[in-house]
Design an enzyme around this catalytic site. Structure first.
Site, short mmCIF file in Angstrom:
data_model
loop_
_atom_site.label_atom_id
_atom_site.label_comp_id
_atom_site.label_asym_id
_atom_site.label_seq_id
_atom_site.Cartn_x
_atom_site.Cartn_y
_atom_site.Cartn_z
CG HIS A 31 -29.70 22.52 5.40
ND1 HIS A 31 -28.91 22.90 4.35
CD2 HIS A 31 -29.25 21.29 5.78
CE1 HIS A 31 -28.02 21.96 4.09
NE2 HIS A 31 -28.21 20.96 4.95
CG HIS A 34 -31.18 19.98 1.64
ND1 HIS A 34 -31.46 20.08 2.99
CD2 HIS A 34 -30.24 19.01 1.53
CE1 HIS A 34 -30.73 19.21 3.65
NE2 HIS A 34 -29.98 18.55 2.79
CB CYS A 140 -19.12 8.06 6.46
SG CYS A 140 -20.10 9.47 7.01
CB CYS A 143 -21.02 9.76 3.09
SG CYS A 143 -20.07 11.21 3.53
CB CYS A 163 -16.78 11.03 7.69
SG CYS A 163 -17.42 11.82 6.22
CG HIS A 166 -21.22 13.60 7.47
ND1 HIS A 166 -21.01 12.99 6.25
CD2 HIS A 166 -22.47 14.11 7.43
CE1 HIS A 166 -22.10 13.11 5.52
NE2 HIS A 166 -23.00 13.79 6.20
CE LYS A 314 -22.73 19.28 2.47
NZ LYS A 314 -22.98 17.87 2.74
CE LYS A 317 -32.11 21.12 9.34
NZ LYS A 317 -33.21 21.62 10.11
N1 MSP Z 1 -29.65 11.30 -1.03
C1 MSP Z 1 -28.41 11.74 -1.56
C2 MSP Z 1 -28.55 12.13 -3.02
C3 MSP Z 1 -29.04 11.03 -3.90
S1 MSP Z 1 -29.21 11.54 -5.55
C4 MSP Z 1 -29.46 10.16 -6.39
C5 MSP Z 1 -27.93 12.94 -0.75
N2 MSP Z 1 -28.84 13.60 -0.08
S2 MSP Z 1 -28.57 14.88 0.85
O1 MSP Z 1 -29.85 15.27 1.33
O2 MSP Z 1 -27.57 14.59 1.83
O3 MSP Z 1 -27.94 15.96 -0.05
C6 MSP Z 1 -28.58 16.33 -1.20
C7 MSP Z 1 -27.91 17.48 -1.85
O4 MSP Z 1 -27.88 18.61 -1.00
C8 MSP Z 1 -26.46 17.20 -2.25
O5 MSP Z 1 -26.31 17.61 -3.59
C9 MSP Z 1 -25.66 18.08 -1.37
O6 MSP Z 1 -24.52 18.56 -2.01
C10 MSP Z 1 -26.65 19.22 -1.13
N3 MSP Z 1 -26.25 19.95 0.03
C11 MSP Z 1 -26.33 19.59 1.34
N4 MSP Z 1 -25.74 20.56 2.10
C12 MSP Z 1 -25.29 21.56 1.27
C13 MSP Z 1 -24.76 22.83 1.46
N5 MSP Z 1 -24.43 23.29 2.66
N6 MSP Z 1 -24.60 23.61 0.37
C14 MSP Z 1 -25.02 23.24 -0.88
N7 MSP Z 1 -25.53 22.05 -1.11
C15 MSP Z 1 -25.47 21.13 -0.09
O7 MSP Z 1 -26.75 13.26 -0.80
#
Ligand code: MSP
Length: 539
Positions: A31, A34, A140, A143, A163, A166, A314, A317
């Site tokens: 989304h 990411h 969680c 997380c 959490c 989440h 935040k 999904k």
């Molecule tokens: N798999 C772990 C990261 C491992 S790194 C060795 C993870 N994955 S994640 O897919 O949940 O999130 C990845 C990144 O996306 C995180 O840095 C997280 O902060 C970012 N984001 C997820 N949702 C977000 C927003 N709504 N806004 C900005 N970034 C956010 O965590």
């Protein structure tokens, strides 16, 4: 005389500017949140490439752990099948669509990763950094992290706790696990933060980490034995490695740790780990401690970005607020998308996305200020000079102001984007320059000067148009890291490709050298850079 080789002066590989994104969980599709970090890393690395540096940009996917395993089960496929499908159908195509120029894509299920991970933890085990013990606590799965009781939120019943990230119930886990002696690293970590004030950025992130480490660090549970979707511990195959300890190592396994010493010497330590603020502790506490334990150098910087928010939460999904990037690019286009989030939200702070704000910026900054400038200049060179750029023979103070404005924009953008990761500030500096050029054109009124057929009048007209086109030449170079497809269109329409070569080969060091675009360059109108937007699609 026979040639002898002097190995004593063989230089070590010069270090590359190595930038990483978090590796994303593939339990779901990407989304906006990411894509935000990945675009930022792409702009940063393209900027450094444009400086002429050796650069390496890594992204990838995090494929182990309970969250992925449960998603796969719920969809009736194996975890590996699930990961393969999501990576190929959702994640890689998105990065291609968004014009992300990553040099490598690591998946934690790849053998090049899992083999090295096993060696790394075996090494820590051999060094006495890992021991067996028991742990229980609230966990969680979202997380993939044990939580501290104090940080939980109240749930629907007295026993239920949520959490804080989440807003979902945590699970109580009780396991016999292996532990990493994280508690032994508190002092060394604090010393490192003190000696390297730029290690964690921004300041708010650094303060949060300092406060956390100043309390007593607890040892870290690094294995799980109730499921098997993970990297088995080499000395006890009933356990798989905790997904975070596995995932963090992607930054070194992809860089050649344990497999390609030359490449590893060139890439490690990483220049910048880009992370979301929710995963800061993993990167600024656990990861450095693991590296210290292994005797490896620490990354130079860990830079945390804020969250994209929806309705004060935040975007995610699991909250059902995860907007797909293609919902926006189909309307605004890819380059405007890359522009908008970095321009509108200061990097490091949370920000909200709004359709109205995006539309307003698209129209005023991209279409009017920038796109119109490009098409007006090309149209006038077409009209008055049949598309052949005239020479500037009558430059004066007004032109000098443009030259000076460019120098200032380059200096600011280079510092802000290239060093400080202040994307909004750096982009603003470039757009200040574009505004200045617009102001210059309005003041000079070339369409009126064109009516003056005296030699002086004609020299002024040529000078004004040359100055504007040359300013656009520089703008194309400065905007190339941010909006590569648009910058390329502009570059071609200025006839710069044939005289100066590829846009990507232009460097930041020479962008302010005035007069690079030669008189006689073939200027053509080309496509409109930012077409008028269609009506907003109904939800
Ligand atoms: N798999 C772990 C990261 C491992 S790194 C060795 C993870 N994955 S994640 O897919 O949940 O999130 C990845 C990144 O996306 C995180 O840095 C997280 O902060 C970012 N984001 C997820 N949702 C977000 C927003 N709504 N806004 C900005 N970034 C956010 O965590």
């Amino acid at each position: 005389m026979a040639a002898t080789e002097d190995h004593s002066t063989t230089e070590a590989q010069s270090p590359a500017y190595y930038v990483t994104t978090p590796i994303y969980y593939v339990n779901d599709r990407p989304h906006l949140g990411h894509a935000y970090t990945t675009v930022a890393g792409d702009v940063l690395t393209r900027w450094h490439r444009q400086r002429g540096e050796k650069v390496w940009y890594l992204t990838g996917t995090d494929e182990h752990g309970q969250k992925i395993m449960r998603t796969a089960e719920a969809n009736g496929v194996t975890p590996q099948e699930w990961c393969d499908k999501l990576v190929e159908e959702a994640w890689k195509p998105l990065w291609q669509h968004l014009d992300i120029a990553n040099d490598d894509f690591i998946r934690t299920t790849q053998k090049r990763h899992t083999d090295r991970v096993q060696e790394f933890v075996q090494d820590l085990h051999d060094k006495g950094e890992i021991y067996k013990g028991g742990y229980e606590g609230p966990y969680c799965v979202g997380c993939e992290e044990y939580k501290l009781p104090g940080e939980l939120l109240p749930g629907a019943t007295e026993d239920e706790k949520l959490c804080p990230v989440h807003k979902r119930p945590v699970e109580w886990l009780e396991e016999e696990n292996y532990f990493f002696r994280l508690s032994a690293y508190g002092t060394r970590l604090l010393e490192h933060y003190a000696a390297n004030p730029d290690f964690i950025q921004p300041a708010s992130a650094r303060n949060e980490v300092l406060r956390f480490v100043e309390q007593d660090l607890k040892d870290l549970s690094i294995s799980r034995s109730t499921f098997n979707w993970g990297v088995p511990l080499p000395w006890d195959e009933k356990h798989v490695l905790y997904v975070w300890v596995d995932a963090l190592q992607n930054y070194i396994t992809a860089a050649g740790y344990g497999s390609d010493p030359e490449r590893f010497a060139e890439l490690w330590p990483a220049s910048v780990h880009l992370v979301g603020k929710d995963i800061l502790r993993f990167h600024a506490v656990i990861w450095p401690a693991m590296l210290m334990a292994a005797g490896l150098p620490l990354p130079k910087r860990v830079v945390a970005n804020g969250w994209l928010m929806v309705g004060g939460e935040k975007m995610s999904k699991s909250n059902l607020t995860g907007i797909a990037p293609t919902d926006l690019t189909s309307h605004f286009g890819v380059d405007a998308y890359r522009y908008y989030f970095l321009r509108a939200i200061p990097f490091g702070t949370d920000g909200s996305f709004s359709w109205e704000d995006f539309t307003a910026r698209y129209t005023s900054e991209l279409a009017n200020d920038f796109g119109n400038l490009a098409s007006r200049v090309a149209a006038m060179v077409g009209k008055y000079y049949e598309g052949s750029l005239p020479a500037a023979t009558a430059a004066g103070d007004a032109e000098q102001a443009v030259v000076d404005g460019l120098k200032k924009a380059v200096e600011e953008a280079d510092r802000k984007i290239g060093e400080e990761l202040d994307f909004a500030g750096g982009i603003a500096a470039v757009f200040e320059f574009i505004k200045l050029v617009n102001g210059y054109l309005s003041e000079q009124e070339p369409w009126k000067v064109a009516k003056d057929t005296s030699p002086e009048g004609q020299a002024r007209l040529a000078t004004i148009l040359y100055t504007s086109a040359e300013a656009l030449r520089a703008s194309a170079v400065l905007l190339n890291p941010l909006m590569p497809a648009t910058a390329e269109k502009l570059w071609v329409s200025l006839g710069a490709e044939e005289s100066l070569g590829a846009l990507a080969a232009q460097t930041i060091a020479t962008v302010a050298d005035w007069g690079r675009l030669p008189a006689g360059a073939t200027v053509t109108k080309g496509d409109i850079l930012f077409p008028r937007l269609e009506e907003k699609p109904s939800a």
